[in-house]
Design a protein around this motif. Structure first.
Motif, mmCIF file in Angstrom:
data_model
loop_
_atom_site.group_PDB
_atom_site.id
_atom_site.type_symbol
_atom_site.label_atom_id
_atom_site.label_comp_id
_atom_site.label_asym_id
_atom_site.label_seq_id
_atom_site.Cartn_x
_atom_site.Cartn_y
_atom_site.Cartn_z
ATOM 1 N N GLY A 99 0.791 -1.229 0.000
ATOM 2 C CA GLY A 99 0.000 0.000 0.000
ATOM 3 C C GLY A 99 0.817 1.269 0.000
ATOM 4 O O GLY A 99 0.264 2.361 0.166
ATOM 5 N N ASP A 100 2.133 1.162 -0.222
ATOM 6 C CA ASP A 100 3.003 2.314 0.005
ATOM 7 C C ASP A 100 2.800 3.479 -0.957
ATOM 8 O O ASP A 100 3.164 4.613 -0.627
ATOM 9 N N PHE A 101 2.223 3.227 -2.140
ATOM 10 C CA PHE A 101 2.105 4.301 -3.139
ATOM 11 C C PHE A 101 0.669 4.484 -3.638
ATOM 12 O O PHE A 101 0.458 5.132 -4.661
ATOM 13 N N ARG A 102 -0.302 3.937 -2.935
ATOM 14 C CA ARG A 102 -1.689 4.017 -3.401
ATOM 15 C C ARG A 102 -2.366 5.336 -3.036
ATOM 16 O O ARG A 102 -3.139 5.882 -3.828
ATOM 17 N N GLY A 117 5.182 7.797 5.594
ATOM 18 C CA GLY A 117 5.010 7.405 4.210
ATOM 19 C C GLY A 117 6.190 7.776 3.342
ATOM 20 O O GLY A 117 7.163 8.397 3.790
ATOM 21 N N ALA A 118 6.116 7.382 2.098
ATOM 22 C CA ALA A 118 7.139 7.741 1.112
ATOM 23 C C ALA A 118 7.062 9.240 0.814
ATOM 24 O O ALA A 118 6.027 9.879 1.028
ATOM 25 N N VAL A 142 3.734 1.321 -10.998
ATOM 26 C CA VAL A 142 2.342 0.982 -10.744
ATOM 27 C C VAL A 142 2.151 0.628 -9.269
ATOM 28 O O VAL A 142 2.903 -0.188 -8.716
ATOM 29 N N ALA A 143 1.162 1.239 -8.657
ATOM 30 C CA ALA A 143 0.731 0.876 -7.307
ATOM 31 C C ALA A 143 -0.441 -0.087 -7.440
ATOM 32 O O ALA A 143 -1.563 0.322 -7.758
ATOM 33 N N ASN A 144 -0.175 -1.364 -7.243
ATOM 34 C CA ASN A 144 -1.229 -2.374 -7.374
ATOM 35 C C ASN A 144 -2.279 -2.161 -6.286
ATOM 36 O O ASN A 144 -1.937 -1.921 -5.127
ATOM 37 N N PRO A 145 -3.569 -2.239 -6.619
ATOM 38 C CA PRO A 145 -4.605 -2.018 -5.609
ATOM 39 C C PRO A 145 -4.617 -3.090 -4.522
ATOM 40 O O PRO A 145 -4.130 -4.206 -4.709
#
Length: 343
Positions: A99-102, A117-118, A142-145
């Protein structure tokens, strides 16, 4: 195309390896773990003996970029944000399953995940990867859901896009198998706690809530909130989501089905059921499919949406492969067009 996996010993990493073995255009060149090195993957997963002979290596971004064309992060949240910067600076493609980039709003990650967070600029580099609705399919990052988020968003997209429901009426009751909790043992995942039991957890606090709202607002900007609950059920894999919404106008089951099929007919991994048919977990386990059943109740003016996915498939590794295919320009089904595991 050559790829590497960071976090290969987790359940999602293991599932990535299974899918990639059947991908006609992809070669898995290295697998990496933060806690283990120089051991065979089959030492952790004996079922892979002779099928995956790569050794587990330490995480060395420079080496990964030398031997591969893309890297998957199949790590728990909090790890990719520390490792991804070197890949992004080098322009090297990455797909993150955590979830780091969602979450794109500053401060949201800290609030919902409970740690730093990042950097904001790094988060903005990643395209949210709901595969059926990708706007930037060739994005390198890509931030996978999340698994729950994938089920919820695919459940509601057609109704929101067609403006058919009252936005303050959305209730999502989602249940997950225990593999969604990862490999680390907690009291809730002990056999004596999980067997013959059902447990509701993170009431109004689940980290997928802001992710779901963020995506739903792309289709309905006026939406403010949803009611979302999550439960653990004593199965290994699968998410069973039941969503309830109030219709703006009466609608027949046949019309509902038509709305969903019109939305998803060109998407190979969303299967809309016939009128009066509702999906079960068994029909998607081990696959990248999302199966949806629908019903309208004229007595209450409520629409019920029943959605099932495999939390490790469409909810994680399967969708990551689908996003790889979109990025690389491969047919979307490559590596994924296999039967679910049944029974």
């Amino acid at each position: 195309m050559k790829v590497s996996i960071i976090g290969a010993t987790g359940y999602s990493g293991c599932e990535l390896i299974r899918y990639l073995r059947y991908h006609p255009e992809v070669e898995l060149t290295s697998i990496h773990s933060s806690s283990t090195k120089d051991e065979a993957f089959s030492a952790f997963y004996p079922h892979a003996k002779q099928l995956c002979t790569l050794p587990l290596e330490t995480i060395d971004p420079e080496k990964i970029m030398t031997v591969s064309d893309l890297v998957f992060f199949a790590t728990p949240s909090g790890i990719a944000k520390e490792l991804a910067a070197s890949f992004v600076r080098a322009g090297f493609p990455a797909i993150d399953l955590s979830g780091d980039f969602r979450l794109k709003t500053q401060g949201a990650y800290e609030r919902w995940y409970g740690h730093r967070g990042a950097p904001y600029e790094l988060v903005q580099c990643f395209d949210y990867g709901l595969a059926e609705f990708r706007q930037h399919k060739q994005s390198k990052w890509v931030a996978n859901p999340g698994c729950y988020a994938t089920a919820a968003e695919l459940s509601l997209a057609p109704l929101l896009k067609e403006q058919l429901i009252e936005l303050d009426s959305i209730i999502i009751d989602a249940k997950s198998g225990f593999s969604g909790a990862g490999k680390n043992l907690t009291q809730a995942t002990h056999f004596t706690e999980a067997h013959d039991n059902m447990t509701l957890y993170k009431m109004n606090q689940h980290q997928h809530i802001p992710e779901i709202i963020q995506q739903l607002k792309k289709w309905a900007p006026e939406l403010e909130a949803i009611q979302f609950s999550t439960s653990l059920i004593p199965v290994t894999r699968g998410i069973f989501a039941t969503t309830y919404v109030k219709a703006k106008q009466p609608i027949s089951d046949e019309e509902l089905i038509a709305v969903y099929r019109n939305c998803y007919d060109d998407n190979p991994f969303v299967r809309v059921q016939a009128v009066g048919v509702y999906p079960t977990l068994k029909q998607v386990v081990g696959s990248n499919y999302c199966d949806i059943g629908l019903a309208y109740n004229p007595a209450t003016n409520m629409i019920t949406i029943v959605t099932v996915i495999d939390n490790l498939g469409k909810g994680a590794a399967g969708q990551a492969i689908q996003n790889l295919n979109l990025l690389a320009g491969f047919p979307e089904v490559y590596g994924l067009d296999q039967l679910p595991l049944y029974p």
